[in-house]
Design a protein around this motif. Structure first.
Motif, short mmCIF file in Angstrom:
data_model
loop_
_atom_site.label_atom_id
_atom_site.label_comp_id
_atom_site.label_asym_id
_atom_site.label_seq_id
_atom_site.Cartn_x
_atom_site.Cartn_y
_atom_site.Cartn_z
N LYS A 44 -2.77 9.83 14.03
CA LYS A 44 -2.35 9.91 12.62
C LYS A 44 -1.28 10.98 12.41
O LYS A 44 -0.31 10.76 11.69
N ARG B 159 -2.83 6.22 4.52
CA ARG B 159 -2.16 6.10 3.22
C ARG B 159 -2.66 7.14 2.22
O ARG B 159 -1.95 7.50 1.30
N GLU B 160 -3.88 7.63 2.42
CA GLU B 160 -4.41 8.66 1.54
C GLU B 160 -3.71 10.00 1.75
O GLU B 160 -3.61 10.80 0.83
N ASP C 4 -6.36 4.39 6.57
CA ASP C 4 -6.67 5.53 5.72
C ASP C 4 -5.59 6.61 5.76
O ASP C 4 -5.66 7.59 5.01
#
Length: 173
Positions: free
Chosen positions: A115, A28-29, A26
Motif C-alpha cells: 500500500k 482509497r480511505e 481499502d
C-alpha cells in the motif's frame, strides 16, 4: 501475503517465490483521490537470513485517478520494482532507512508495504487523452467560454480598437 517468522525460518535454505493477486481497495480511505484500484499483482522472491528478510517485489496493476483538467476517470498503470527489508530483531538504533521495516511481533506482513508503494507512485497530475464531450468539464457557460491561444492572439479588445487605427494615422502623416 503474511508469514510467521518461524514459517520463514523453516524455508531459509529454500527459494521462496510468489506470484499473487492482492486486493487493496481499502487504500482509497488513505487517499480520496484514488477512485478505484484493480487487484495488484505481486511477484517476487525472498532472501531469508537469521536476522533479516529481504523481499524483491514487482507490483503491477491500475489505479483510477481523476484527470487534472476535466475530473474524468483516468486509468493509471502501476509498474513498480522495489526491494523491502524486514529486520527480525532491532539493534537499538532508530534509523534504518526508507526500505527497512522492523518486525513487531512474529508476523511479516507485506500488505502495508504494498500500500505504501502504491501511494508513493501516485503522480501530482494525471491527464486524460481522449475525452467524450458528455464526460468532460463544461467548455462554456454564462458570460464565459474556454478558448485556445490561437483564438485569443488575433482578438482585439473592443475598448482598444480605436488605438489600432492611431498608429496607422501616424505613419501617413
Amino acid at each position: 501475503m503474511k508469514w510467521t517468522i518461524s514459517q520463514l525460518q523453516k524455508i531459509r535454505d529454500k527459494d521462496l517465490r510468489f506470484d499473487e493477486l492482492v486486493d487493496v481497495l481499502d487504500i482509497r480511505e488513505r487517499d480520496p483521490q484514488i477512485r478505484d484500484v484493480s487487484p495488484i499483482r505481486v511477484e517476487g522472491r525472498a532472501d531469508i537470513s537469521s536476522t533479516e528478510i529481504t523481499f524483491h517485489l514487482h507490483l503491477s496493476g491500475e489505479l483510477t485517478l481523476p484527470c487534472s483538467r476535466t475530473l474524468v476517470d483516468v486509468k493509471y498503470p502501476i509498474d513498480i520494482d522495489t526491494k523491502e527489508t524486514f529486520l527480525l530483531k532491532a539493534d537499538g538504533t532508530d534509523f534504518y532507512g526508507d526500505d527497512v521495516t522492523v518486525v513487531e511481533g512474529d508476523v511479516v506482513d507485506l500488505i502495508p508495504v504494498i500500500k505504501e508503494n502504491l501511494l508513493l507512485e501516485i503522480p501530482m497530475q494525471v491527464f486524460c487523452e481522449d475525452v467524450d464531450s458528455n464526460e468532460a468539464a463544461p467548455q462554456s457557460g454564462k458570460d464565459w467560454a474556454v478558448i485556445s491561444e490561437e483564438e485569443n492572439e488575433h482578438k482585439v479588445d473592443p475598448r482598444f480598437a480605436k488605438l489600432a487605427d492611431f498608429f496607422d494615422n501616424n505613419k501617413e502623416s
